[in-house]
Design a protein around this motif. Structure first.
Motif, PDB file in Angstrom:
ATOM      1  N   SER A  82       7.258 -32.706 106.788  1.00 24.34           N
ATOM      2  CA  SER A  82       5.955 -32.701 106.281  1.00 24.34           C
ATOM      3  C   SER A  82       4.790 -31.693 107.101  1.00 24.34           C
ATOM      4  CB  SER A  82       5.132 -33.267 105.880  1.00 24.34           C
ATOM      5  OG  SER A  82       5.870 -33.749 105.020  1.00 24.34           O
ATOM      6  N   GLU A  83       5.059 -32.239 108.942  1.00 29.70           N
ATOM      7  CA  GLU A  83       4.259 -31.334 109.684  1.00 29.70           C
ATOM      8  C   GLU A  83       4.813 -30.569 109.868  1.00 29.70           C
ATOM      9  OE1 GLU A  83       4.498 -34.683 113.022  1.00 29.70           O
ATOM     10  OE2 GLU A  83       3.591 -36.027 112.106  1.00 29.70           O
ATOM     11  N   ARG A  84       5.631 -29.959 109.548  1.00 21.65           N
ATOM     12  CA  ARG A  84       5.770 -28.467 111.177  1.00 21.65           C
ATOM     13  C   ARG A  84       5.771 -27.736 109.680  1.00 21.65           C
ATOM     14  NH1 ARG A  84       5.529 -28.333 116.560  1.00 21.65           N
ATOM     15  NH2 ARG A  84       5.756 -30.193 116.729  1.00 21.65           N
ATOM     16  N   LEU A  85       6.417 -28.222 108.262  1.00 24.12           N
ATOM     17  CA  LEU A  85       6.159 -27.370 106.986  1.00 24.12           C
ATOM     18  C   LEU A  85       5.483 -27.019 106.482  1.00 24.12           C
ATOM     19  CD1 LEU A  85      10.741 -27.724 106.704  1.00 24.12           C
ATOM     20  CD2 LEU A  85       9.097 -25.544 107.831  1.00 24.12           C
ATOM     21  N   GLY A  86       4.374 -27.961 106.245  1.00 26.12           N
ATOM     22  CA  GLY A  86       2.858 -28.114 105.327  1.00 26.12           C
ATOM     23  C   GLY A  86       3.896 -28.336 103.493  1.00 26.12           C
ATOM     24  N   VAL A  87       5.109 -29.145 103.836  1.00 30.37           N
ATOM     25  CA  VAL A  87       5.684 -29.003 102.344  1.00 30.37           C
ATOM     26  C   VAL A  87       5.205 -30.749 102.372  1.00 30.37           C
ATOM     27  CG1 VAL A  87       6.967 -27.532 102.566  1.00 30.37           C
ATOM     28  CG2 VAL A  87       7.894 -30.138 103.550  1.00 30.37           C
ATOM     29  N   GLN A  88       5.535 -30.926 100.700  1.00 37.57           N
ATOM     30  CA  GLN A  88       4.815 -31.996 100.257  1.00 37.57           C
ATOM     31  C   GLN A  88       6.289 -32.643  99.847  1.00 37.57           C
ATOM     32  OE1 GLN A  88       2.268 -31.554  96.993  1.00 37.57           O
ATOM     33  NE2 GLN A  88       3.723 -31.267  95.359  1.00 37.57           N
ATOM     34  N   GLN A  89       6.403 -33.886  99.747  1.00 36.80           N
ATOM     35  CA  GLN A  89       7.997 -35.226  99.493  1.00 36.80           C
ATOM     36  C   GLN A  89       8.053 -35.206  98.185  1.00 36.80           C
ATOM     37  OE1 GLN A  89       8.283 -39.223 101.476  1.00 36.80           O
ATOM     38  NE2 GLN A  89      10.175 -39.058 100.305  1.00 36.80           N
ATOM     39  N   GLY A  90       8.692 -35.245  97.253  1.00 44.47           N
ATOM     40  CA  GLY A  90       9.080 -35.702  95.923  1.00 44.47           C
ATOM     41  C   GLY A  90       8.844 -34.061  95.463  1.00 44.47           C
ATOM     42  N   ARG A  91       8.631 -34.202  93.761  1.00 40.06           N
ATOM     43  CA  ARG A  91       8.558 -32.902  92.975  1.00 40.06           C
ATOM     44  C   ARG A  91       7.217 -32.772  92.306  1.00 40.06           C
ATOM     45  NH1 ARG A  91      11.310 -31.785  87.806  1.00 40.06           N
ATOM     46  NH2 ARG A  91      12.970 -33.185  88.451  1.00 40.06           N
ATOM     47  N   ILE A 120      12.876 -26.798  95.860  1.00 38.38           N
ATOM     48  CA  ILE A 120      13.004 -27.626  96.773  1.00 38.38           C
ATOM     49  C   ILE A 120      13.644 -27.385  97.955  1.00 38.38           C
ATOM     50  CG2 ILE A 120      13.586 -30.461  96.515  1.00 38.38           C
ATOM     51  CD1 ILE A 120      11.222 -29.306  93.941  1.00 38.38           C
ATOM     52  N   ILE A 121      13.626 -28.279  98.673  1.00 40.51           N
ATOM     53  CA  ILE A 121      13.957 -28.502  99.881  1.00 40.51           C
ATOM     54  C   ILE A 121      14.530 -30.432 100.077  1.00 40.51           C
ATOM     55  CG2 ILE A 121      13.498 -26.261 101.181  1.00 40.51           C
ATOM     56  CD1 ILE A 121      11.293 -27.787 102.504  1.00 40.51           C
ATOM     57  N   ILE A 122      15.663 -30.606 100.474  1.00 42.46           N
ATOM     58  CA  ILE A 122      16.137 -31.803 100.132  1.00 42.46           C
ATOM     59  C   ILE A 122      17.048 -31.639 101.688  1.00 42.46           C
ATOM     60  CG2 ILE A 122      18.345 -33.302  99.195  1.00 42.46           C
ATOM     61  CD1 ILE A 122      17.294 -31.837  96.960  1.00 42.46           C
ATOM     62  N   PHE A 123      16.517 -32.529 102.504  1.00 47.14           N
ATOM     63  CA  PHE A 123      16.690 -33.655 103.323  1.00 47.14           C
ATOM     64  C   PHE A 123      17.269 -34.349 103.600  1.00 47.14           C
ATOM     65  CE2 PHE A 123      13.487 -30.099 104.323  1.00 47.14           C
ATOM     66  CZ  PHE A 123      13.488 -29.375 105.440  1.00 47.14           C
ATOM     67  N   MET A 124      18.353 -34.626 104.424  1.00 42.02           N
ATOM     68  CA  MET A 124      18.623 -36.086 105.255  1.00 42.02           C
ATOM     69  C   MET A 124      18.529 -36.412 106.302  1.00 42.02           C
ATOM     70  SD  MET A 124      22.707 -37.393 105.311  1.00 42.02           S
ATOM     71  CE  MET A 124      23.268 -36.352 106.543  1.00 42.02           C
ATOM     72  N   GLY A 125      17.958 -37.184 106.672  1.00 38.89           N
ATOM     73  CA  GLY A 125      17.504 -37.572 107.991  1.00 38.89           C
ATOM     74  C   GLY A 125      16.558 -39.172 108.114  1.00 38.89           C
ATOM     75  N   THR A 126      16.342 -39.668 109.341  1.00 39.19           N
ATOM     76  CA  THR A 126      15.516 -41.164 109.316  1.00 39.19           C
ATOM     77  C   THR A 126      14.607 -40.557 108.926  1.00 39.19           C
ATOM     78  OG1 THR A 126      14.575 -40.582 111.888  1.00 39.19           O
ATOM     79  CG2 THR A 126      17.004 -41.671 111.450  1.00 39.19           C
ATOM     80  N   PRO A 127      13.397 -41.996 108.702  1.00 35.62           N
ATOM     81  CA  PRO A 127      12.097 -41.505 108.084  1.00 35.62           C
ATOM     82  C   PRO A 127      10.876 -40.781 109.634  1.00 35.62           C
ATOM     83  CG  PRO A 127      12.787 -44.073 108.202  1.00 35.62           C
ATOM     84  CD  PRO A 127      13.866 -43.053 109.314  1.00 35.62           C
ATOM     85  N   GLU A 128      11.468 -40.958 110.583  1.00 34.60           N
ATOM     86  CA  GLU A 128      11.214 -40.264 111.987  1.00 34.60           C
ATOM     87  C   GLU A 128      11.446 -39.006 111.645  1.00 34.60           C
ATOM     88  OE1 GLU A 128      12.711 -42.971 112.874  1.00 34.60           O
ATOM     89  OE2 GLU A 128      11.600 -44.394 112.799  1.00 34.60           O
ATOM     90  N   GLU A 129      12.460 -38.535 111.600  1.00 33.25           N
ATOM     91  CA  GLU A 129      13.166 -37.115 111.060  1.00 33.25           C
ATOM     92  C   GLU A 129      12.376 -36.482 109.864  1.00 33.25           C
ATOM     93  OE1 GLU A 129      17.336 -37.149 113.524  1.00 33.25           O
ATOM     94  OE2 GLU A 129      17.634 -37.657 111.032  1.00 33.25           O
ATOM     95  N   ASN A 130      12.566 -37.285 108.761  1.00 36.14           N
ATOM     96  CA  ASN A 130      11.790 -36.035 107.353  1.00 36.14           C
ATOM     97  C   ASN A 130       9.805 -36.839 107.716  1.00 36.14           C
ATOM     98  OD1 ASN A 130      13.716 -36.663 106.067  1.00 36.14           O
ATOM     99  ND2 ASN A 130      14.308 -38.744 105.796  1.00 36.14           N
ATOM    100  N   THR A 131       9.274 -37.174 108.810  1.00 33.44           N
ATOM    101  CA  THR A 131       7.785 -37.248 109.239  1.00 33.44           C
ATOM    102  C   THR A 131       7.674 -35.276 109.160  1.00 33.44           C
ATOM    103  OG1 THR A 131       7.188 -39.569 109.448  1.00 33.44           O
ATOM    104  CG2 THR A 131       5.656 -37.596 110.019  1.00 33.44           C
ATOM    105  N   VAL A 132       8.916 -35.431 110.436  1.00 28.75           N
ATOM    106  CA  VAL A 132       8.893 -33.880 110.954  1.00 28.75           C
ATOM    107  C   VAL A 132       8.432 -32.644 109.834  1.00 28.75           C
ATOM    108  CG1 VAL A 132      10.138 -31.784 112.775  1.00 28.75           C
ATOM    109  CG2 VAL A 132       9.475 -34.620 113.377  1.00 28.75           C
TER     110      VAL A 132
END
Length: 175
Positions: free
Chosen positions: A166-175, A152-164
């Motif tokens: 998934s787009e750039r790393l190809g990971v899925q939100q949650g577990r 798991i990787i955990i991030f802090m950001g705005t909705p726009e930053e959190n969208t980046v």
């Protein structure tokens, strides 16, 4: 068909009995329990509860922060109240995602370069961990740590930053 159950009555005894009954019928279910008396945390963990939420413990830590670190308390309060545009989200490193094999430093750089969120923690399975589901969360992890599929990787950001993320790393939100 549920994968998670939240038990939150005002009575700790009722919560304990309910969690024991549920665990005996559904051994793989994630069980989250609200506890008024934090001293019962180990009892609930021993009964197979996945996560014990004690608002009084959390509130006590927030009050202490307000006294000694008022800006930290303000940040936590703002982020948990829904008044902030900032959020903390977790993402699972999936097999074949670009995050697999990357170091924390490389992921942070990629996020900075693409106006993405800030990586603040990682989590990995630790079979020796007794409480919860055996996950060990590491805040501000070593920059050399390489991510493995399933972690798991955990991030802090705005909705726009959190969208980046998934787009750039190809990971899925949650577990």
């Amino acid at each position: 068909e549920a994968h998670t159950l939240i038990i939150a009555t005002p009575e700790d005894t009722t919560n304990l009995i309910s969690s024991l009954n549920v665990r005996s019928n559904s051994p793989d279910l994630r069980i989250i329990v609200y506890v008024q008396r934090p001293e019962l945390r180990t009892t609930f963990s021993a009964s197979g509860v996945t996560y014990v939420a004690s608002p009084f413990e959390i509130g006590g830590r927030l009050v202490a922060s307000a006294a000694f670190e008022p800006e930290v308390a303000q940040l936590v309060d703002t982020m948990t109240s829904g008044l902030s545009d900032c959020d903390i989200q977790q993402f699972t490193v999936t097999k074949g995602s670009s995050a697999e094999g990357m170091t924390v430093s490389e992921i942070r750089k990629k996020m900075i370069d693409n106006d993405g969120a800030l990586l603040i923690a990682t989590a990995e399975k630790n079979p020796e961990k007794i409480d919860g589901e055996g996950w060990e969360v590491k805040g501000n992890p070593s920059t050399k740590k390489k991510m493995v599929a399933g972690e798991i990787i955990i991030f802090m950001g705005t909705p726009e930053e959190n969208t980046v993320i998934s787009e750039r790393l190809g990971v899925q939100q949650g577990r």
